[in-house]
Structure formats: structure tokens, C-alpha cells
Motif scaffolding. Structure first.
Motif, PDB file in Angstrom:
ATOM      1  N   SER A  83     -59.291   1.933  10.758  1.00 12.86           N
ATOM      2  CA  SER A  83     -60.071   3.146  10.515  1.00 12.86           C
ATOM      3  C   SER A  83     -61.021   3.430  11.674  1.00 12.86           C
ATOM      4  O   SER A  83     -61.203   4.581  12.078  1.00 12.86           O
ATOM      5  CB  SER A  83     -60.865   3.013   9.210  1.00 12.86           C
ATOM      6  N   GLY A  84     -61.639   2.374  12.209  1.00 15.05           N
ATOM      7  CA  GLY A  84     -62.521   2.555  13.355  1.00 15.05           C
ATOM      8  C   GLY A  84     -61.781   3.080  14.573  1.00 15.05           C
ATOM      9  O   GLY A  84     -62.268   3.973  15.286  1.00 15.05           O
ATOM     10  N   ALA A  85     -60.577   2.535  14.808  1.00 14.40           N
ATOM     11  CA  ALA A  85     -59.761   3.042  15.911  1.00 14.40           C
ATOM     12  C   ALA A  85     -59.347   4.484  15.661  1.00 14.40           C
ATOM     13  O   ALA A  85     -59.384   5.323  16.572  1.00 14.40           O
ATOM     14  CB  ALA A  85     -58.527   2.154  16.083  1.00 14.40           C
ATOM     15  N   GLY A  86     -58.975   4.777  14.408  1.00 15.96           N
ATOM     16  CA  GLY A  86     -58.563   6.136  14.073  1.00 15.96           C
ATOM     17  C   GLY A  86     -59.685   7.142  14.217  1.00 15.96           C
ATOM     18  O   GLY A  86     -59.467   8.284  14.639  1.00 15.96           O
ATOM     19  N   LEU A  87     -60.911   6.732  13.872  1.00 18.90           N
ATOM     20  CA  LEU A  87     -62.050   7.633  14.002  1.00 18.90           C
ATOM     21  C   LEU A  87     -62.252   8.062  15.452  1.00 18.90           C
ATOM     22  O   LEU A  87     -62.498   9.245  15.735  1.00 18.90           O
ATOM     23  CB  LEU A  87     -63.314   6.955  13.476  1.00 18.90           C
ATOM     24  N   MET A  88     -62.149   7.124  16.370  1.00 16.22           N
ATOM     25  CA  MET A  88     -62.326   7.471  17.777  1.00 16.22           C
ATOM     26  C   MET A  88     -61.214   8.398  18.258  1.00 16.22           C
ATOM     27  O   MET A  88     -61.463   9.326  19.037  1.00 16.22           O
ATOM     28  CB  MET A  88     -62.356   6.194  18.615  1.00 16.22           C
ATOM     29  N   VAL A  89     -59.991   8.173  17.789  1.00 16.07           N
ATOM     30  CA  VAL A  89     -58.881   9.043  18.179  1.00 16.07           C
ATOM     31  C   VAL A  89     -59.081  10.454  17.616  1.00 16.07           C
ATOM     32  O   VAL A  89     -58.835  11.454  18.292  1.00 16.07           O
ATOM     33  CB  VAL A  89     -57.540   8.451  17.711  1.00 16.07           C
ATOM     34  N   VAL A  90     -59.541  10.546  16.357  1.00 17.22           N
ATOM     35  CA  VAL A  90     -59.797  11.856  15.750  1.00 17.22           C
ATOM     36  C   VAL A  90     -60.916  12.587  16.496  1.00 17.22           C
ATOM     37  O   VAL A  90     -60.845  13.801  16.720  1.00 17.22           O
ATOM     38  CB  VAL A  90     -60.150  11.695  14.256  1.00 17.22           C
ATOM     39  N   LEU A  91     -61.949  11.856  16.894  1.00 20.75           N
ATOM     40  CA  LEU A  91     -63.017  12.474  17.692  1.00 20.75           C
ATOM     41  C   LEU A  91     -62.473  13.000  19.013  1.00 20.75           C
ATOM     42  O   LEU A  91     -62.840  14.087  19.470  1.00 20.75           O
ATOM     43  CB  LEU A  91     -64.123  11.450  17.956  1.00 20.75           C
ATOM     44  N   PHE A  92     -61.570  12.230  19.618  1.00 24.08           N
ATOM     45  CA  PHE A  92     -60.970  12.669  20.879  1.00 24.08           C
ATOM     46  C   PHE A  92     -60.152  13.940  20.687  1.00 24.08           C
ATOM     47  O   PHE A  92     -60.241  14.886  21.471  1.00 24.08           O
ATOM     48  CB  PHE A  92     -60.085  11.546  21.429  1.00 24.08           C
TER      49      PHE A  92
END
Length: 344
Positions: free
Chosen positions: A107-116
């Protein structure tokens, strides 16, 4: 006499472990060949063979080399990376329920990708090699937060507290991602929704090359640290008594697990349960020695994901399901089974 018997048992276990590794590799190879013939547009086996040797027409070459092969290779790599990440987390936490998805690292990795994606349009040419680094930052921050919240000075790292904190952090991050999704334009929203569902569609060789270096560097390192994982699995007091720098090794291995999960999530999307099922299946087949457990987990995870991806392309006629949904159908009941057994 006892020493000779012990040596025979160890030899039998090594032989069995190598046999299991060979069988898993053969199953991946067979599924690989079947997967090349699976999809909305069918390619008969002989056409696949001719195309592989450069004898097919332009359409067959486009389907096989530009669409299917990158997706199949990514399925195997992502499955192997997530399974090894789960194997590390289960080893350092001594918790069979530890998984990068359940603990919130995905989820933490996904959050950064979604922000990108929120600030970088989908139709632009985003550098694929940048995605794993961004996902690693998000996953590392999440793992650090979970570790700090779960660690107690006098008790150490409690396995049950680790899972509970990870689930809570994952729920919070998922809520933040839902808010961000509502702020996206329709095109980016559709892309993020498919990505979070674990869809491997739309990948190409650039994503393979973005993921491959992470596995090439980290997998040999984890195999090299197999004995350390064996020691950590005995408990902090025993490991300290054997002279192992517990906290240093745990942080290094946690960093490797986070990096593997982040790179796989950046390329494969929100695919869960592979890091849970792969190590459990491998442990049943080869035992708890990480010298064999790590490579067996990689092969089991790769096999699981390539089978799930193949099923995702043929279960529903004329359409393709996200691979993450197929894995969830398999993984969710298995997680509930493990949870019920752990409480028994």
C-alpha cells in the motif's frame, strides 16, 4: 552411528529440495508455453514455435513479442519477487501471516505511485525505470512507520503486533488513495483503478528491464543471507546468544524485502497474497531451511502468478480479468484458513 544417520537424513532432505526446485522450474516452463497460446487471439502451438524462430507473420510477431512475452516474463518476475519478500518478512518476524500486502508495504508503494500518476499524465512517456524507485520510497517510509509502531523496547518485535499494526496502516493508506482517486481525471482514474486491481496488461519490455536489475541484485543477497534468516527465526535471545547482530541484520533484510515488494508493485500493480502463499507452499515442500526455502519461494510465487495471469486471460471469454483478482480469489480463503489455524 547417530552421526551417520543424521548425515543420511540431511542428504535425503537436500536431494528432495533439489528435486522440488527442478519440478517447480519445469512447471513454470510448461505454463510459460501454455500462456503464450492463451488470450483473446489464439496462437496455435506450431504458430508459436514458428514465430519464436522468426518464421511467423507480422501479426503473430506483434502479438507474441510485443504483448504476450513481456507480460508473461513480468508475471514470473513479480511473483518471484513478492514471494521472496514474503519469505523474508515471515523469517524476521517469526510470523507465518507476514506478507508485504497484508503488512501495508504494498500500500505504501502504491500510494507513491498514485501520487506520481496524479501529477504526471498517463498519456505522457513516463520513464518506467523511475517507478520502482518511487515505489521504494513509499514502501520504505511505510515499513519504517510499521516497525516503529510495532517494536517495544523490552519486548522486541512482537509477531502479532506487527500484523495488527500493518493491517491498520494499510487501511489508512488505502483511505488516502481513495481520496486521491476521486481527484483524478477519468483517464488517470481508469488507469489507477486497473493498476490497483493488479492488472499486468499494457506492459512492455521497458518494464521488464526496469524490474530485472532489482531482482538480479537483491535475490542473490537474500540467498547469501539464508543462514542469518535461519538464526533470526530462532528468536532474538537465541540469535543474540549465537553472536548475530540481530537489529542490524533485521533492518538490512527488511530493506531487501521492502525493495523487492516495491519494485514488483510498481510494475505489476496491487497484487496481494503471493508473498503469503508462495513461502507457505515452499515450506511444505522443502522445509524451513532458507538455503532452499528462498529459491523455492521464488519459484512457487512465479508459478502462482503465471498460472493466475493465464487464467485471467481465459476464464471470461472475449475479455481479460486483472491478475490480482484471480490471485485474491485464491489467496483470501487461504489467508482466512491460516488465520483460523493460528488462533486454534
Amino acid at each position: 552411528m547417530e552421526g551417520l544417520q543424521t548425515e543420511r537424513v540431511q542428504h535425503w532432505r537436500r536431494t528432495r529440495a533439489f528435486t522440488v526446485l527442478i519440478v517447480l522450474a519445469m512447471l513454470i516452463a510448461i505454463t510459460f508455453l501454455i500462456s503464450m497460446d492463451t488470450g483473446i487471439i489464439r496462437l496455435p502451438p506450431m504458430d508459436v514455435i514458428r514465430t519464436l524462430f522468426g518464421q511467423g507473420d507480422a501479426k503473430q510477431g506483434l502479438i507474441l513479442f510485443d504483448f504476450r512475452l513481456p507480460r508473461i516474463v513480468i508475471s514470473v518476475l513479480v511473483g518471484a519477487g513478492l514471494a521472496i519478500s514474503g519469505c523474508i518478512l515471515q523469517g524476521i518476524s517469526r510470523n507465518g501471516l507476514a506478507d508485504p500486502g497484508i503488512l501495508g508495504i504494498n500500500s505504501g508503494a502504491g500510494l507513491m505511485v498514485v501520487l506520481f500518476i496524479s501529477f504526471y499524465p498517463v498519456n505522457a512517456t513516463a520513464p518506467a525505470v523511475l517507478m520502482p524507485f518511487l515505489a521504494f520510497v513509499g514502501a520504505a517510509l511505510t515499513a519504517a512507520l510499521i516497525y516503529v509502531l510495532a517494536f517495544k523496547r523490552h519486548e522486541g518485535l512482537s509477531p502479532s503486533r506487527l500484523v495488527l499494526v500493518g493491517i491498520a496502516v494499510a487501511a489508512g493508506i488505502s483511505a488516502v488513495m481513495m481520496v486521491l482517486e476521486l481527484m483524478l481525471d477519468p483517464e488517470n482514474f481508469q488507469f489507477v483503478a486497473m493498476w490497483l486491481a493488479g492488472s499486468i496488461t499494457g506492459t512492455d519490455w521497458s518494464y521488464v528491464m526496469a524490474l530485472l536489475p532489482w531482482l538480479v541484485v537483491l535475490v542473490p543477497y537474500v540467498i547469501y543471507k539464508a543462514r542469518v534468516l535461519d538464526v533470526l527465526n530462532l528468536g532474538d535471545q537465541v540469535a543474540t546468544g549465537l553472536g548475530a547482530p540481530v537489529e542490524k541484520e533485521r533492518i538490512l533484510l527488511l530493506g531487501a524485502a521492502v525493495a523487492l515488494a516495491a519494485a514488483c508493485v510498481a510494475v505489476g500493480g496491487g497484487i496481494g497474497f503471493v508473498g503469503l502463499i508462495g513461502p507457505h507452499l515452499a515450506r511444505r515442500l522443502v522445509g524451513g531451511k532458507h538455503q532452499f526455502l528462498v529459491p523455492a519461494s521464488a519459484l512457487a510465487g512465479g508459478l502462482l502468478l503465471i498460472v493466475a495471469d493465464t487464467l485471467a486471460r481465459c476464464v471470461v471469454p472475449s475479455t481479460e480479468l486483472p491478475t490480482g483478482i484471480v490471485v485474491a480469489v485464491i489467496g483470501a480463503p487461504y489467508f482466512l484458513y491460516l488465520l483460523a489455524r493460528s488462533q486454534a
